[in-house]
Design an enzyme around this catalytic site. Structure first.
Site, mmCIF file in Angstrom:
data_model
loop_
_atom_site.group_PDB
_atom_site.id
_atom_site.type_symbol
_atom_site.label_atom_id
_atom_site.label_comp_id
_atom_site.label_asym_id
_atom_site.label_seq_id
_atom_site.Cartn_x
_atom_site.Cartn_y
_atom_site.Cartn_z
ATOM 1 N N GLU A 13 2.729 27.612 0.917
ATOM 2 C CA GLU A 13 1.990 28.877 0.809
ATOM 3 C C GLU A 13 2.473 29.896 1.837
ATOM 4 O OE1 GLU A 13 -2.053 27.563 1.099
ATOM 5 O OE2 GLU A 13 -2.023 26.644 -0.879
ATOM 6 N N THR A 34 -16.037 24.892 -0.603
ATOM 7 C CA THR A 34 -15.474 25.823 -1.594
ATOM 8 C C THR A 34 -16.559 26.724 -2.195
ATOM 9 O OG1 THR A 34 -13.829 24.161 -2.165
ATOM 10 C CG2 THR A 34 -14.154 25.921 -3.756
ATOM 11 N N LYS A 94 -9.745 36.963 0.800
ATOM 12 C CA LYS A 94 -9.682 37.285 -0.627
ATOM 13 C C LYS A 94 -10.271 38.685 -0.899
ATOM 14 C CE LYS A 94 -9.878 32.399 -1.983
ATOM 15 N NZ LYS A 94 -10.522 31.410 -2.884
ATOM 16 N N HIS A 109 -9.477 31.599 1.834
ATOM 17 C CA HIS A 109 -8.678 30.440 1.431
ATOM 18 C C HIS A 109 -8.060 29.806 2.674
ATOM 19 C CE1 HIS A 109 -5.430 28.055 -0.326
ATOM 20 N NE2 HIS A 109 -4.614 28.667 0.507
ATOM 21 N N ASN A 169 -15.422 33.264 -3.016
ATOM 22 C CA ASN A 169 -15.771 32.549 -1.783
ATOM 23 C C ASN A 169 -15.038 33.089 -0.558
ATOM 24 O OD1 ASN A 169 -13.270 31.617 -2.401
ATOM 25 N ND2 ASN A 169 -13.823 29.459 -2.571
ATOM 26 N N TYR A 214 -2.031 29.602 -7.537
ATOM 27 C CA TYR A 214 -3.058 28.634 -7.929
ATOM 28 C C TYR A 214 -2.617 27.786 -9.118
ATOM 29 C CZ TYR A 214 -6.573 30.332 -4.664
ATOM 30 O OH TYR A 214 -7.277 30.617 -3.521
#
Ligand SMILES: Nc1ncnc2c1ncn2[C@@H]1O[C@H](COP(=O)(O)OP(=O)(O)OP(=O)(O)O)[C@@H](O)[C@H]1O
Length: 216
Positions: free
Chosen positions: A141, A103, A23, A130, A127, A61
């Site tokens: 995905e 998470t 991320k 993913h 975080n 998401y």
């Protein structure tokens, strides 16, 4: 059967793929994280660095639409480049989820200090990483980031054996036999060249091959 053959591990074909995303908050550690991925036995099959638009982040998401944190999640996920990777290993989906940890990075730092979210994440939102949470979401995905990729399950068991027996073994066995006769200094390079020369499906026209590398 000779004793050695009985104790040799069975040939193994990796059967599961998952989507890993580095991320925006961790993208500057992307090389380091990729090293950890490979050190943990994953193969990186595909890789792309992209910046999601808010619309694309919302699509990725969409299951969280309506939750309190949805707007800030979308802002975060579209705030900078991310790296999407298709990684493969036995039980890749659960292994990658285990490696990244809980998470919430604050909880991860307490309960799973060796996890990647503990190391690279900040809080319940930022975080760092993913991982797809099921076979169905991995498929969806992977298609999201790599629309041209074929996400059929990798052949396993009898179907893998018969695929290899039909399309691969006859040529590879011939090549390995030649290799043993020649014993070249660099057997892998020699075998690669031999396979290119003796590929039964070689294009009939033109000799120029171009190989497209995955984009970083
Ligand atoms: N309570 C929360 N407050 C703020 N952000 C959150 C919260 N819960 C989840 N998020 C953010 O939304 C993402 C998706 O949440 P989800 O519950 O699907 O967790 P996950 O499956 O562990 O994470 P991911 O889907 O990113 O792998 C989280 O990774 C995190 O960035």
């Amino acid at each position: 059967m000779p004793e050695e053959a009985e104790t040799m591990p069975k040939p193994h074909i990796y059967v599961e793929r998952t989507l890993a995303v580095i991320k925006p908050d961790a993208v500057h550690h992307a090389d380091e994280i990729e090293d950890i991925i490979t050190q943990n036995g994953f193969s990186v099959l595909q890789k792309r660095k992209v910046q999601l638009t808010p619309e694309q982040a919302s699509e990725l998401y969409s299951e969280h639409f309506g939750k309190m944190f949805f707007p800030s999640l979308i802002t975060y996920m579209s705030s900078g480049p991310i790296v999407a990777l298709v990684i493969a290993k036995d039980k890749a989906i659960s292994s990658w989820r285990e490696l990244i940890g809980p998470t919430n990075a604050l909880i991860a730092k307490q309960s799973h200090p060796d996890s990647l979210r503990a190391k690279y994440g900040t809080d319940d939102q930022q975080n760092a990483l993913h991982g797809s949470d099921s076979f169905t979401s991995a498929e969806k995905e992977i298609r999201f980031f790599f629309p041209d990729s074929i996400v059929e399950p990798i052949s396993i068991g009898d179907s893998a054996k018969s695929y290899l027996a039909r399309h691969v073994n006859p040529t590879v066995l011939k090549g390995l036999t030649e290799l043993c006769k020649k014993k070249p200094n660099d057997p892998i390079v020699w075998l690669s060249n031999w396979l290119l020369e003796n590929n039964p499906n070689k294009p009939k026209v033109g000799g120029n091959y171009s190989v497209e590398e995955p984009q970083a």
